[in-house]
Each structure stands twice: as structure tokens, then as C-alpha cells.
Design a protein around this motif. Structure first.
Motif, PDB file in Angstrom:
ATOM      1  N   LEU A  33       0.859   4.333  -3.053  1.00 53.94           N
ATOM      2  CA  LEU A  33       0.876   5.694  -2.654  1.00 53.94           C
ATOM      3  C   LEU A  33       1.993   6.187  -3.203  1.00 53.94           C
ATOM      4  O   LEU A  33       1.726   7.662  -3.622  1.00 53.94           O
ATOM      5  N   HIS A  34       3.109   5.887  -3.320  1.00 56.98           N
ATOM      6  CA  HIS A  34       4.208   6.553  -3.684  1.00 56.98           C
ATOM      7  C   HIS A  34       4.181   6.300  -5.272  1.00 56.98           C
ATOM      8  O   HIS A  34       4.496   7.703  -5.780  1.00 56.98           O
TER       9      HIS A  34
ATOM     10  N   ASP B  72       0.923  -1.226   0.004  1.00 57.04           N
ATOM     11  CA  ASP B  72      -0.057  -0.058  -0.046  1.00 57.04           C
ATOM     12  C   ASP B  72       0.779   1.347   0.056  1.00 57.04           C
ATOM     13  O   ASP B  72       0.407   2.238  -0.728  1.00 57.04           O
ATOM     14  N   THR B  73       2.059   1.282   0.665  1.00 60.43           N
ATOM     15  CA  THR B  73       3.141   2.530   0.696  1.00 60.43           C
ATOM     16  C   THR B  73       3.484   2.517  -0.607  1.00 60.43           C
ATOM     17  O   THR B  73       3.560   3.624  -1.420  1.00 60.43           O
TER      18      THR B  73
ATOM     19  N   GLN C  48       1.772   8.236   4.545  1.00 61.86           N
ATOM     20  CA  GLN C  48       0.501   8.057   5.032  1.00 61.86           C
ATOM     21  C   GLN C  48      -0.396   8.652   4.138  1.00 61.86           C
ATOM     22  O   GLN C  48      -1.483   8.100   3.886  1.00 61.86           O
ATOM     23  N   GLY C  49       0.195   9.791   3.425  1.00 62.36           N
ATOM     24  CA  GLY C  49      -0.778  10.703   2.699  1.00 62.36           C
ATOM     25  C   GLY C  49       0.049  11.696   2.077  1.00 62.36           C
ATOM     26  O   GLY C  49       1.185  12.088   2.636  1.00 62.36           O
TER      27      GLY C  49
END
Length: 177
Positions: A36-37, A32-33, A79-80
Motif C-alpha cells: 500500500l505504501h 500488505d502495508t 489502511q488507505g
């Protein structure tokens, strides 16, 4: 904070910085990280298409300033993120100077659409010089026009893929066009 004169490399520096941060955070990171990146790195493509243009000094000049906030947890996992944009050059938004081009997205859209898609969008012409707003520049046409059109068509595919990765379905993209 990345600052500098026109053409100094601010956009490219930010792109490289995001790549580095993605690489550093992805070492042993969760899927998930990584996702996101990847989404964060794709935002550059979209922001540049809708906010950058070619000037005499720079082929990818920003018309806006952007402030990017990255939020990490205690273990350095992203995280965002959020962007704030600030319009910098209002005169260039409404007028294109000689030897310059307007926002990249206009040229990408015209070069990347099929004639059927253009008809569906009620675009009578797929040539940039068919539209007053972007035809006012002497940068439209000329000996490099075919190469530029190929790059612009490719850019539309990249923009669409980036928007999809960012969660914008094709149907919503089509409504935006």
C-alpha cells in the motif's frame, strides 16, 4: 499542509514526506502495508504526468492542488489513502506560454510510443511540434530536444508501470491513451 511559491519545492517535499511515512510504517510491517505504501508513493508519478508542466520558473509545476488523506489504524499501519485535487491555473490548461511546456503526459506519450502504437492511436506525427496545442511554445525543439525526448520516453514507461502497480491493467491504459 505544504505551501510555497512556484518552484519552492512543494512537490518534492510531498514526495519525500511520503517516502518517510512509508519507511516509518514499514519497519516490521506486513507485506500488505508495504504494498500500500509503495502504491501510494507511485501515485506521485501519475499525478505529476497528468497534472504538472514545465514553466519558466519550475520544470515540474503543478496545475492543481492536492489534498491527501492517509488513514492509519491504532498500530500506525496504513489502511488507505485518498486524493482530492483542485484545479489551480485554468489559463495554463488551455494555453501554453512561450518557453513553457504543457502537461508532461503529452510529451511522454509522443516520445514513448513506437510508430506502430502511434498508428494504432491514429497519431500521424510523433513530434510535439506536430500538434498545435503543445507546439505553441518555443520550448519545443531546440538544442536540448533529444535529451528531453529521451527523458519523456522514459517517463511513459514509468507512468505505465505506476498505473499497473495502482491496479490499472495495460489494456485499460491503452484505452486512456
Amino acid at each position: 499542509l505544504v505551501t510555497g511559491e512556484s518552484g519552492a519545492g512543494k512537490t518534492e517535499t510531498c514526495r519525500r514526506l511520503l517516502q518517510y511515512l512509508a519507511h516509518a510504517a514499514n519497519r516490521g510491517g506486513a507485506a500488505d502495508t508495504r504494498a500500500l505504501h509503495e502504491a501510494l508513493s507511485q501515485t506521485s508519478c501519475v499525478l505529476e504526468a497528468f497534472g504538472n508542466a514545465r514553466t519558466v520558473m519550475n520544470d515540474n509545476s503543478s496545475r492543481y492542488g492536492k489534498f491527501l488523506t492517509l488513514r492509519y489504524d491504532k498500530t500506525a499501519r496504513l489502511q488507505g489513502a485518498s486524493f482530492s485535487t483542485f484545479l489551480l491555473e485554468q489559463t495554463r490548461v488551455v494555453r501554453v506560454a512561450p518557453a513553457e511546456r504543457s502537461f508532461h503526459v503529452f510529451y511522454a506519450l509522443l516520445a514513448g510510443l513506437s510508430s506502430t502504437e502511434a498508428a494504432e492511436l491514429q497519431l500521424d506525427c510523433l513530434a510535439p511540434n506536430g500538434y498545435t496545442y503543445i507546439a505553441t511554445s518555443d520550448a519545443v525543439g531546440g538544442p536540448a530536444a533529444a535529451d528531453e525526448a529521451a527523458r519523456d520516453a522514459s517517463a511513459l514507461s514509468e507512468i505505465g508501470a505506476a498505473l499497473e502497480l495502482l491496479g490499472t491493467p495495460r489494456a485499460t491504459q491503452w484505452q486512456a491513451w
